[in-house]
Design a protein around this motif. Structure first.
Motif, PDB file in Angstrom:
ATOM      1  N   LEU A   1      52.348  49.859  36.844  1.00 14.83           N
ATOM      2  CA  LEU A   1      52.276  51.290  37.136  1.00 14.83           C
ATOM      3  C   LEU A   1      52.116  51.574  38.621  1.00 14.83           C
ATOM      4  O   LEU A   1      52.107  52.715  39.033  1.00 14.83           O
ATOM      5  N   GLY A   2      51.994  50.554  39.408  1.00 19.04           N
ATOM      6  CA  GLY A   2      51.793  50.720  40.844  1.00 19.04           C
ATOM      7  C   GLY A   2      51.572  49.360  41.460  1.00 19.04           C
ATOM      8  O   GLY A   2      51.996  48.356  40.925  1.00 19.04           O
ATOM      9  N   MET A   3      50.871  49.350  42.598  1.00 26.06           N
ATOM     10  CA  MET A   3      50.630  48.056  43.239  1.00 26.06           C
ATOM     11  C   MET A   3      49.145  47.769  43.415  1.00 26.06           C
ATOM     12  O   MET A   3      48.769  46.796  44.050  1.00 26.06           O
ATOM     13  N   GLY A   4      48.287  48.608  42.837  1.00 19.68           N
ATOM     14  CA  GLY A   4      46.850  48.400  42.975  1.00 19.68           C
ATOM     15  C   GLY A   4      46.384  47.066  42.432  1.00 19.68           C
ATOM     16  O   GLY A   4      45.599  46.359  43.069  1.00 19.68           O
ATOM     17  N   HIS A   5      46.867  46.695  41.241  1.00 24.27           N
ATOM     18  CA  HIS A   5      46.478  45.414  40.643  1.00 24.27           C
ATOM     19  C   HIS A   5      46.983  44.253  41.499  1.00 24.27           C
ATOM     20  O   HIS A   5      46.300  43.230  41.639  1.00 24.27           O
ATOM     21  N   LEU A   6      48.178  44.404  42.068  1.00 23.82           N
ATOM     22  CA  LEU A   6      48.745  43.354  42.925  1.00 23.82           C
ATOM     23  C   LEU A   6      47.915  43.189  44.195  1.00 23.82           C
ATOM     24  O   LEU A   6      47.569  42.064  44.574  1.00 23.82           O
ATOM     25  N   VAL A   7      47.599  44.292  44.861  1.00 22.88           N
ATOM     26  CA  VAL A   7      46.854  44.221  46.122  1.00 22.88           C
ATOM     27  C   VAL A   7      45.484  43.583  45.913  1.00 22.88           C
ATOM     28  O   VAL A   7      45.060  42.716  46.686  1.00 22.88           O
ATOM     29  N   ARG A   8      44.784  43.998  44.863  1.00 23.43           N
ATOM     30  CA  ARG A   8      43.468  43.414  44.585  1.00 23.43           C
ATOM     31  C   ARG A   8      43.594  41.929  44.250  1.00 23.43           C
ATOM     32  O   ARG A   8      42.796  41.102  44.707  1.00 23.43           O
ATOM     33  N   SER A   9      44.597  41.580  43.465  1.00 24.13           N
ATOM     34  CA  SER A   9      44.804  40.174  43.100  1.00 24.13           C
ATOM     35  C   SER A   9      45.084  39.318  44.325  1.00 24.13           C
ATOM     36  O   SER A   9      44.567  38.194  44.452  1.00 24.13           O
ATOM     37  N   LEU A  10      45.904  39.821  45.240  1.00 23.54           N
ATOM     38  CA  LEU A  10      46.233  39.055  46.446  1.00 23.54           C
ATOM     39  C   LEU A  10      44.993  38.814  47.305  1.00 23.54           C
ATOM     40  O   LEU A  10      44.842  37.742  47.902  1.00 23.54           O
ATOM     41  N   GLU A  11      44.110  39.796  47.349  1.00 17.26           N
ATOM     42  CA  GLU A  11      42.882  39.616  48.129  1.00 17.26           C
ATOM     43  C   GLU A  11      42.000  38.549  47.487  1.00 17.26           C
ATOM     44  O   GLU A  11      41.400  37.712  48.171  1.00 17.26           O
ATOM     45  N   ILE A  12      41.932  38.548  46.171  1.00 18.29           N
ATOM     46  CA  ILE A  12      41.170  37.511  45.460  1.00 18.29           C
ATOM     47  C   ILE A  12      41.806  36.144  45.691  1.00 18.29           C
ATOM     48  O   ILE A  12      41.117  35.148  45.921  1.00 18.29           O
ATOM     49  N   LEU A  13      43.133  36.093  45.641  1.00 15.85           N
ATOM     50  CA  LEU A  13      43.847  34.826  45.855  1.00 15.85           C
ATOM     51  C   LEU A  13      43.555  34.245  47.235  1.00 15.85           C
ATOM     52  O   LEU A  13      43.482  33.023  47.396  1.00 15.85           O
ATOM     53  N   ARG A  14      43.404  35.114  48.241  1.00 18.79           N
ATOM     54  CA  ARG A  14      43.112  34.624  49.586  1.00 18.79           C
ATOM     55  C   ARG A  14      41.813  33.826  49.610  1.00 18.79           C
ATOM     56  O   ARG A  14      41.707  32.816  50.319  1.00 18.79           O
ATOM     57  N   SER A  15      40.845  34.266  48.846  1.00 22.74           N
ATOM     58  CA  SER A  15      39.584  33.533  48.775  1.00 22.74           C
ATOM     59  C   SER A  15      39.700  32.299  47.886  1.00 22.74           C
ATOM     60  O   SER A  15      39.196  31.224  48.228  1.00 22.74           O
ATOM     61  N   LEU A  16      40.370  32.443  46.748  1.00 22.61           N
ATOM     62  CA  LEU A  16      40.513  31.312  45.834  1.00 22.61           C
ATOM     63  C   LEU A  16      41.259  30.149  46.480  1.00 22.61           C
ATOM     64  O   LEU A  16      40.943  28.982  46.244  1.00 22.61           O
ATOM     65  N   ALA A  17      42.258  30.470  47.301  1.00 21.67           N
ATOM     66  CA  ALA A  17      43.101  29.428  47.904  1.00 21.67           C
ATOM     67  C   ALA A  17      42.321  28.502  48.828  1.00 21.67           C
ATOM     68  O   ALA A  17      42.760  27.388  49.114  1.00 21.67           O
ATOM     69  N   LYS A  18      41.159  28.948  49.286  1.00 19.30           N
ATOM     70  CA  LYS A  18      40.341  28.111  50.163  1.00 19.30           C
ATOM     71  C   LYS A  18      39.609  27.020  49.378  1.00 19.30           C
ATOM     72  O   LYS A  18      39.272  25.970  49.931  1.00 19.30           O
ATOM     73  N   ASP A  19      39.368  27.277  48.099  1.00 19.81           N
ATOM     74  CA  ASP A  19      38.530  26.374  47.305  1.00 19.81           C
ATOM     75  C   ASP A  19      39.243  25.741  46.114  1.00 19.81           C
ATOM     76  O   ASP A  19      38.732  24.784  45.528  1.00 19.81           O
ATOM     77  N   PHE A  20      40.409  26.297  45.731  1.00 19.07           N
ATOM     78  CA  PHE A  20      41.108  25.843  44.537  1.00 19.07           C
ATOM     79  C   PHE A  20      42.592  25.625  44.819  1.00 19.07           C
ATOM     80  O   PHE A  20      43.137  26.123  45.807  1.00 19.07           O
ATOM     81  N   GLN A  21      43.219  24.883  43.927  1.00 16.75           N
ATOM     82  CA  GLN A  21      44.674  24.812  43.890  1.00 16.75           C
ATOM     83  C   GLN A  21      45.129  25.955  42.976  1.00 16.75           C
ATOM     84  O   GLN A  21      44.723  26.013  41.813  1.00 16.75           O
ATOM     85  N   VAL A  22      45.959  26.859  43.488  1.00 16.44           N
ATOM     86  CA  VAL A  22      46.234  28.098  42.765  1.00 16.44           C
ATOM     87  C   VAL A  22      47.725  28.282  42.494  1.00 16.44           C
ATOM     88  O   VAL A  22      48.566  28.058  43.371  1.00 16.44           O
ATOM     89  N   CYS A  23      48.019  28.700  41.264  1.00 15.09           N
ATOM     90  CA  CYS A  23      49.372  29.119  40.895  1.00 15.09           C
ATOM     91  C   CYS A  23      49.290  30.589  40.481  1.00 15.09           C
ATOM     92  O   CYS A  23      48.507  30.946  39.591  1.00 15.09           O
ATOM     93  N   PHE A  24      50.083  31.415  41.108  1.00 16.41           N
ATOM     94  CA  PHE A  24      50.073  32.859  40.869  1.00 16.41           C
ATOM     95  C   PHE A  24      51.310  33.244  40.065  1.00 16.41           C
ATOM     96  O   PHE A  24      52.435  33.129  40.542  1.00 16.41           O
ATOM     97  N   VAL A  25      51.091  33.687  38.827  1.00 12.96           N
ATOM     98  CA  VAL A  25      52.189  34.172  37.985  1.00 12.96           C
ATOM     99  C   VAL A  25      52.155  35.687  38.044  1.00 12.96           C
ATOM    100  O   VAL A  25      51.183  36.318  37.603  1.00 12.96           O
ATOM    101  N   LYS A  26      53.205  36.285  38.583  1.00  8.64           N
ATOM    102  CA  LYS A  26      53.216  37.735  38.756  1.00  8.64           C
ATOM    103  C   LYS A  26      54.426  38.344  38.071  1.00  8.64           C
ATOM    104  O   LYS A  26      55.469  37.707  37.907  1.00  8.64           O
ATOM    105  N   ALA A  27      54.267  39.600  37.674  1.00  7.21           N
ATOM    106  CA  ALA A  27      55.351  40.322  37.016  1.00  7.21           C
ATOM    107  C   ALA A  27      55.268  41.784  37.421  1.00  7.21           C
ATOM    108  O   ALA A  27      54.304  42.470  37.097  1.00  7.21           O
ATOM    109  N   GLY A  28      56.246  42.237  38.163  1.00 10.65           N
ATOM    110  CA  GLY A  28      56.284  43.615  38.646  1.00 10.65           C
ATOM    111  C   GLY A  28      57.297  43.732  39.757  1.00 10.65           C
ATOM    112  O   GLY A  28      57.926  42.747  40.160  1.00 10.65           O
TER     113      GLY A  28
END
Length: 397
Positions: free
Chosen positions: A13-40
């Protein structure tokens, strides 16, 4: 070796969920191996952090809580099956220690045709992969005819499949129980992370257009309406009010319509703006924080990410909560009660009334914020909570 996180985000419905997720990913990427599955929809300028593996599912749209194809030549059931297969394939190949579902199961039920098969696959493996729901502050704010049935479903799904619920809110400002009354029925561990706010970059990747706009040598009023699906009436009123504002204020108005603002409508607004010397109208920017840091006043809707940008930068603000998104009304009223913003009501959108309200805001003495600070380190706290949770299997309550 770093533990693996599979982060699944459907933003429709917009990009709010994407923007918040990307900010979380920035922190997760420092401590974890991350795969981001996105749809939009793809939005230029909003990319996953370096080192994060990205998998994009074929696009499906949502309308009236039903999914539909983006391309009329496609078959809906075929696209749904392709998405299911791809999601399961990613899970098998990546073998995550943790799956994070953004929003689900509190919303996005129209996409559970693919979420449930993935959750069932995890269950069939003995739940070696921990399952976490990543949730914003306010849920189920609007009226539901079948509210009890929806609430039943959410509780059942959480208890059947999920190990942890991360609420991206500060409970001092908004407790989940305020909008989800049956929170005590959820058996999963529940943790508040604080709000997820974008961190100002010391060296933001500004475009030439950004630099030109930011270098305007005038005090500025910033106007934004998020992704652009909502808030059209606010943007239109600002354009009509700008001639009145120019008579009283030396400010330059910088307005962004949003990446999903209808193209034909934007062209008409550009024609209106072309003859107004105190107005710069652009489609959108991926670097909003530098504009807020520059502005003497921010005028916007009250979506999650825009609100966090306001709180992060401390910019003087006026907010028009969309009447099509009830969470915005709740958030805006709480902020105004604390003296952190001023609400623009639908009756204020008359161009003369709006211009007077804006002028009065800029001429009044600044508000001294004496309320307790709202926690804005949600992305960092998310990563630390997940580290502890995955290491120990349970976080001490």
């Amino acid at each position: 070796m770093k533990k693996k996180i599979l982060f699944y985000c459907q933003y429709h419905l917009g990009m709010g969920h994407l923007v918040r997720s990307l900010e979380i990913l920035r922190s997760l990427a420092k401590d974890f191996q991350v795969c981001f599955v996105k749809a939009g929809w793809e939005v230029e300028g909003f990319e996953a952090p370096t080192g994060v593996q990205v998998v994009t599912l074929p696009l499906l749209l949502s309308e009236n809580r039903q999914v539909k194809v983006a391309d009329s030549s496609q078959d809906l059931e075929e696209v749904k099956q392709i998405r299911i297969n791809k999601l399961l394939q990613v899970f098998e190949e990546f073998q995550p220690d943790c799956l994070i579902t953004e929003g689900y199961p509190f919303n996005k039920h129209q996409f559970e045709f693919e979420a449930i098969p993935l959750l069932e696959r995890i269950k069939a493996t003995g739940r070696k992969t921990k399952v976490v729901s990543s949730l914003r502050d306010i849920v189920m704010a609007k009226h539901y005819d079948n509210r009890e049935a929806v609430t039943d479903k959410i509780c059942n799904l959480m208890n059947q499949y999920f190990d942890l619920l991360l609420v991206h809110s500060d409970p001092k400002f908004h407790n989940l129980a305020e909008s989800f009354s049956r929170i005590k029925e959820i058996q999963s561990l529940i943790k508040y992370t604080g709000y997820v706010a974008q961190s100002p970059s010391e060296n933001p990747l500004l475009t030439d257009e950004d630099l030109a706009t930011l270098n305007l040598n005038k005090p500025t009023i910033l106007v934004t309406i998020g992704g652009g699906q909502l808030g059209h009436e606010l943007l239109e009123s600002i354009l009509e009010a700008s001639p009145f504002i120019s008579k009283s204020l030396p400010h330059q108005i910088i307005a962004f319509a949003g990446p999903f603002f209808p193209a034909e409508k934007f062209l008409k607004l550009q024609e209106t703006a072309a003859n107004q010397t105190n107005l710069t109208l652009r489609k959108y920017t991926a670097n909003l924080i530098p504009y807020m840091e520059k502005a003497e006043l921010s005028i916007s809707l009250c979506g999650y990410n825009t609100t966090m940008n306001i709180l992060r930068t401390g910019v003087n603000s006026m907010i028009f909560p969309s009447n099509k998104d009830w969470e915005q009304k709740i958030r805006a009223e709480k902020l105004e009660k604390l003296g952190l913003t001023e609400i623009i009501h639908p009756g204020d959108l008359n161009p003369e009334s709006l211009s007077q309200k804006i002028i009065a805001n800029l001429n009044k003495r600044g508000f001294v914020n004496t309320c307790e600070p709202i926690e804005l380190q949600g992305a960092q706290k998310t990563s630390s909570l997940l580290q502890e949770f995955l290491e120990n299997a349970v976080v001490a309550v």
